[in-house]
Design an enzyme around this catalytic site. Structure first.
Site, PDB file in Angstrom:
ATOM      1  N   SER A  32     -13.493 -10.299  11.130  1.00  0.00           N
ATOM      2  CA  SER A  32     -12.564  -9.747  12.499  1.00  0.00           C
ATOM      3  C   SER A  32     -13.060  -8.572  12.740  1.00  0.00           C
ATOM      4  O   SER A  32     -12.618  -8.362  14.378  1.00  0.00           O
ATOM      5  CB  SER A  32     -11.118  -9.670  12.353  1.00  0.00           C
ATOM      6  N   GLY A  34      -6.004 -19.448  -4.257  1.00  0.00           N
ATOM      7  CA  GLY A  34      -6.581 -18.435  -3.365  1.00  0.00           C
ATOM      8  C   GLY A  34      -7.171 -18.703  -2.620  1.00  0.00           C
ATOM      9  O   GLY A  34      -7.821 -19.996  -2.344  1.00  0.00           O
ATOM     10  N   ASP A  41      -6.592  -5.743  -3.981  1.00  0.00           N
ATOM     11  CA  ASP A  41      -6.896  -4.434  -3.889  1.00  0.00           C
ATOM     12  C   ASP A  41      -4.898  -4.233  -4.586  1.00  0.00           C
ATOM     13  O   ASP A  41      -5.038  -2.705  -4.956  1.00  0.00           O
ATOM     14  CB  ASP A  41      -6.637  -4.555  -2.264  1.00  0.00           C
ATOM     15  N   THR A  62      -9.531 -16.225   0.517  1.00  0.00           N
ATOM     16  CA  THR A  62      -9.161 -15.144   1.030  1.00  0.00           C
ATOM     17  C   THR A  62      -8.890 -14.558   2.276  1.00  0.00           C
ATOM     18  O   THR A  62      -8.543 -15.211   3.416  1.00  0.00           O
ATOM     19  CB  THR A  62     -11.453 -14.963   1.208  1.00  0.00           C
ATOM     20  N   ASP A  97       0.462  -1.367  -0.320  1.00  0.00           N
ATOM     21  CA  ASP A  97       0.129  -0.257   0.038  1.00  0.00           C
ATOM     22  C   ASP A  97       1.110   0.878  -0.472  1.00  0.00           C
ATOM     23  O   ASP A  97       0.531   2.616   0.353  1.00  0.00           O
ATOM     24  CB  ASP A  97      -0.965   0.428   0.952  1.00  0.00           C
ATOM     25  N   ARG A 121     -15.631  -5.631  -1.933  1.00  0.00           N
ATOM     26  CA  ARG A 121     -14.394  -4.347  -2.359  1.00  0.00           C
ATOM     27  C   ARG A 121     -13.378  -5.359  -3.303  1.00  0.00           C
ATOM     28  O   ARG A 121     -12.967  -4.594  -4.442  1.00  0.00           O
ATOM     29  CB  ARG A 121     -14.094  -4.090  -0.847  1.00  0.00           C
ATOM     30  N   TRP A 140     -12.156  -2.680  -6.807  1.00  0.00           N
ATOM     31  CA  TRP A 140     -10.766  -2.555  -6.682  1.00  0.00           C
ATOM     32  C   TRP A 140     -10.865  -3.357  -8.075  1.00  0.00           C
ATOM     33  O   TRP A 140      -9.883  -2.436  -8.882  1.00  0.00           O
ATOM     34  CB  TRP A 140     -10.322  -3.874  -5.813  1.00  0.00           C
TER      35      TRP A 140
HETATM   36  N1  GLY Z   1      -7.269  -2.792   0.874  1.00  0.00           N
HETATM   37  C1  GLY Z   1      -7.892  -3.427   2.006  1.00  0.00           C
HETATM   38  C2  GLY Z   1      -9.013  -3.106   2.141  1.00  0.00           C
HETATM   39  O1  GLY Z   1     -10.108  -2.815   1.153  1.00  0.00           O
HETATM   40  O2  GLY Z   1      -9.806  -3.096   2.970  1.00  0.00           O
END
Ligand code: GLY
Length: 383
Positions: free
Chosen positions: A353, A218, A160, A220, A99, A232, A236
């Site tokens: 979480s 893969g 992401d 998650t 990030d 999300r 993305w």
């Molecule tokens: N990049 C982490 C999220 O979208 O939560």
């Protein structure tokens, strides 16, 4: 509300933007060198130091507000934030993450594009160099999280990351060195090949063997299950594959973005704001993730722009984007919660979480504002 009457649309959009600008202005004192945390707590973002992967979404909002209002009201805080991002890079504070892309696109790259700040251009290139250290040239992927020697995270890429790649494309354009572009392109190709499933859904993350480069499996992290489709992640993907097309001219990325967009749209509930995983629908009792809706609006508008005028998907995506933004503006903003310092309610950070569930998300606020600006004026993306 929007769609039929152009003049009324402009007034309506400006009202939504003015709400955001006012909220951002009222936050300037609290978030001058500190930033909002990733997610709000009881709809209030606590202020924290510049240490998380999300710190730049506040700076991105400041640049959007500066460009949208054409005022200097945000400049002083922008300058403080840019200083803070320089220090974070110089001292490598909590930067063991892909990030670095989000962090330095919405700070350094934006500052260079908006303010022509050459020091920020240098900062962005240095940040790209640091991001390159996470590239594995056997698996052709950028490791998402953590120390490169951490066996639990080694060889793990996530969807992401497509939004982090523009930092590398930027560095190649600015320096003339193709290495950043090549790494970004190969990472995007691996994402396309392994993260996207045959039915146009997506894995959140995928593991590779870093010694042999072999693709493994893969998994998650934030989605409902390994074989579900995290909302999300899909959003993305729509935006991210479109961006990789723009930088590489590889038209297969447009095809992939279209497949992801069509699946995302098919799974939208009646009010057009997705549940946090696309496995859920109306009646599930699960939470929405408004931030996925905001990201998807930006992605759909960018995707529509790259399609020929003759392609009916172009107006279809624009129409859906308007429906989503209208729903967000009418039913998901913080207007009914005046004490909130966020823009968009009802996001989910990580349901698994129990982190940031039914709260404001810092990136949700950024992409909501980006979406409104895209609809209101000609605007050049920071990504
Ligand atoms: N990049 C982490 C999220 O979208 O939560």
């Amino acid at each position: 509300m929007i769609r039929n009457d152009r003049a009324k649309n402009e007034v309506w959009l400006q009202q939504q933007l003015d709400y955001c600008y006012q909220k951002i202005k009222s936050n300037l004192d609290v978030f001058s060198d500190l930033v909002p945390s990733a997610a709000s707590e009881n709809q209030i973002f606590p202020a924290e130091k510049n240490i998380d992967w999300t710190a730049s979404f506040w700076v991105g909002q400041l640049f959007l507000a500066k460009e949208g209002t054409k005022t200097t009201d945000f400049d002083e805080v922008i300058a403080l934030q840019i200083e803070s991002f320089q220090k974070r890079l110089d001292q490598q504070i909590e930067l063991e993450t892909h990030d670095i892309g989000f962090l330095y696109i919405l700070s350094a790259v934006a500052d260079y594009k908006v303010n022509d700040n050459l020091k920020s251009r240098e900062m962005a290139i240095k940040a790209a160099d640091l991001l390159m250290t996470r590239y594995n040239d056997k698996a052709h992927i950028i490791q998402a999280w953590g120390d490169l020697n951490n066996p639990e995270q080694s060889g793990r890429m996530i969807i992401d990351c497509l939004l982090n790649l523009p930092l590398l494309y930027f560095a190649s354009i600015e320096t003339g060195d193709p290495k950043y572009h090549e790494a970004a392109y190969l990472h995007a190709k691996q994402t396309q090949k392994y993260i996207v499933r045959a039915n146009a859904t997506t894995f959140h993350t995928y593991f590779f063997d870093v010694e042999t480069g072999a693709a493994k499996f893969g998994k998650t992290q934030q989605g409902f299950s390994d074989d579900s489709c995290w909302a999300r992640g899909q959003a993305w993907g729509i935006y991210g594959f479109t961006l990789s097309y723009l930088y590489t001219d590889d038209v297969s990325f447009i095809d992939t973005a279209i497949r992801l967009a069509d699946y995302f749209i098919e799974k939208l509930p009646a009010d057009k704001v997705p549940y946090w995983d696309l496995i859920f629908s109306d009646g599930s009792g699960e939470e929405r993730d408004s931030s996925s809706g905001a990201i998807a609006v930006c992605g759909l508008l960018e995707l529509a722009k790259v399609l020929p005028l003759s392609n009916p998907k172009r107006s279809h995506y624009e129409a859906i984007a308007l429906e989503i933004i209208e729903s967000l503006a009418i039913n998901y903003t913080t207007k009914p919660v005046p004490e909130s310092n966020g823009l968009l309610l009802h996001g989910v950070y990580d349901k698994n979480s129990n982190k940031g569930v039914d709260e404001c998300m810092s990136w949700g606020d950024y992409y909501y504002l980006e979406a409104l600006i895209r609809l209101n004026q000609v605007w050049r993306s920071y990504f």
